[in-house]
Design an enzyme around this catalytic site. Sequence first.
Site, mmCIF file in Angstrom:
data_model
loop_
_atom_site.group_PDB
_atom_site.id
_atom_site.type_symbol
_atom_site.label_atom_id
_atom_site.label_comp_id
_atom_site.label_asym_id
_atom_site.label_seq_id
_atom_site.Cartn_x
_atom_site.Cartn_y
_atom_site.Cartn_z
ATOM 1 N N HIS A 1 27.364 58.757 36.595
ATOM 2 C CA HIS A 1 28.209 58.787 37.837
ATOM 3 C C HIS A 1 27.178 58.977 39.177
ATOM 4 C CE1 HIS A 1 31.874 59.846 35.656
ATOM 5 N NE2 HIS A 1 31.265 60.613 34.992
ATOM 6 N N GLU B 1 33.811 56.200 35.350
ATOM 7 C CA GLU B 1 33.605 56.618 34.112
ATOM 8 C C GLU B 1 32.955 55.511 33.156
ATOM 9 O OE1 GLU B 1 33.193 59.946 31.877
ATOM 10 O OE2 GLU B 1 34.108 59.696 33.600
ATOM 11 N N HIS C 1 24.734 60.839 31.084
ATOM 12 C CA HIS C 1 26.571 60.714 31.515
ATOM 13 C C HIS C 1 26.484 60.970 33.052
ATOM 14 C CE1 HIS C 1 30.802 60.736 30.978
ATOM 15 N NE2 HIS C 1 30.782 61.346 31.925
ATOM 16 N N GLU C 2 26.146 62.144 33.439
ATOM 17 C CA GLU C 2 26.056 62.456 34.967
ATOM 18 C C GLU C 2 25.229 61.769 35.783
ATOM 19 O OE1 GLU C 2 28.731 63.945 35.482
ATOM 20 O OE2 GLU C 2 29.105 65.051 33.538
HETATM 21 ZN ZN ZN Z 1 32.147 61.464 33.593
#
Ligand code: ZN
Length: 499
Positions: free
Chosen positions: A270, A296, A266-267
């Site tokens: 980003h 996101e 997830h990170e």
């Molecule tokens: Zn996030």
Amino acid sequence: MTITVDAPPQLQRLKQALGVVADLRHTESVAGWDSRVFMPVRGAPARADVSATLGRLAHEQFVSDDVGELLEELRPYEENLDYDSDDASLIRVTRRDWERNRRVPSDLVGEMWRAAALGVAAWDQAKAVSDYSLLAPHLERQLELRHRYVECFPPTDEKYDVLLEDYEPGMTAAQVAAIFDDVKAATLPLIEAAPEIDDSFLSGDFDIAAQEEACRRILAVFGFDEAGWRLDETPHPFEANPGVGDIRLTTHYRGDDLHSLFSTMHEFGHGVYEWGVDTALARTPLETGTSSAMHESQSRTWENLVGRSRAFWRFFYPTMRELFPQRLDGVDAQAFYRAVNRVRRTAIRIDSDEVTYNLHIILRFELERDLLDGRLAVADVPAAWNAATREYLGVDPVEDAHGVLQDMHWGAGLVGYFPTYSLGNVLSVQIWERARAEFDDLDAQMERGEFGELREWLREHVYRHGRKFTPEELIERVTGRPIDAGPYVRYLQEKLSTL
Ligand code: ZN
């Protein structure tokens, strides 16, 4: 026909002024990153002063008369440029930011930064001992500051719209609610019909050093580069990027499950968005992702569309067997794929699956709208939270630490942020469908552990533009359509049919 016009000296002066603002913001980013990764607890009040000062100074520099005059003087130059050129975009977006920020007193901005730092520190303690009363006064303060902030702007349909504009420009609470109605209507029957799946092998003792190794190996194939990226540990993972060539991911290892893998992916999403922004946009307001939802959409792309796909696990599962030989003994790749996609009602957002996740967000969106409009008092939030969790998810939070205190957002003053998570889910699949249409062997590439072509496609179509385009403009450019929950709903339906 485009006429090439030499850039006037005002452009260079504007860039210099914006560079100073960017440097102050980058410094705040390092201070904020440090406060959550390394800072001892008692450093919080002093760090809050640092954040308040840097936030106020950056704001003062940015909203100065000088910047406003340069923007005015640059109008004739801007009119001769293509809309999507770097210079026209810089002038246009900076003017929009300047006009918006100019309405807000720098002192209020500084107070918001201070309250965020203190609120997060208080939330940390409140969560550790599961005591909402430690957070409540900070939440009161955050709401008071938000009301003062909202008053700086012309009236909107509801106060929430002003806050949402900072995270998701161009979107209103009513539009969000309409999209969420579609998502909710489609997901409730999916949850009812979801298959029973044995995921018992995903809980138990998972060696942390082996988890770290798994995360490192995943990041390496995704595109993590030791010279430009870091991975550190923190209780509540996030990503920071205090400048070009400096992408900082954080993750959290729990000894009894594999959550760290998905949080790391997830990170990474980003981080790779920020990594991919054209370096020509550095030290300007264009140097970052265009909105929270678009950001996101990329974290969810790498976490879910890649990281929870069958193709990815066909590639990576042998490594898992090698790293966790005892734990995964007798579990095959398909069983593992099904387990990491199991639909399950839980009280905790970050532990939820792709289908129930949005219900967690809808619940928060409704509560924070009520809080801001005064229909819900701060003291009544835990009871309202528990009631909504029961209604939406059919479960009871065991204690406030895993209920109303599970997320840091409200402590940090991030009211209006939560909906961007689900909007991001929706956007992620719209973009993904476009990518799949362009190269039909995407699954085969992922099965071979090749992610470079996907990453480059996303960079070309999304990342490199930074904030040049609004989220509305960008999704139109990439997919030819406005935001639409349809592809996301179809994706969830198809996904469940493979389990
Ligand atoms: Zn996030």
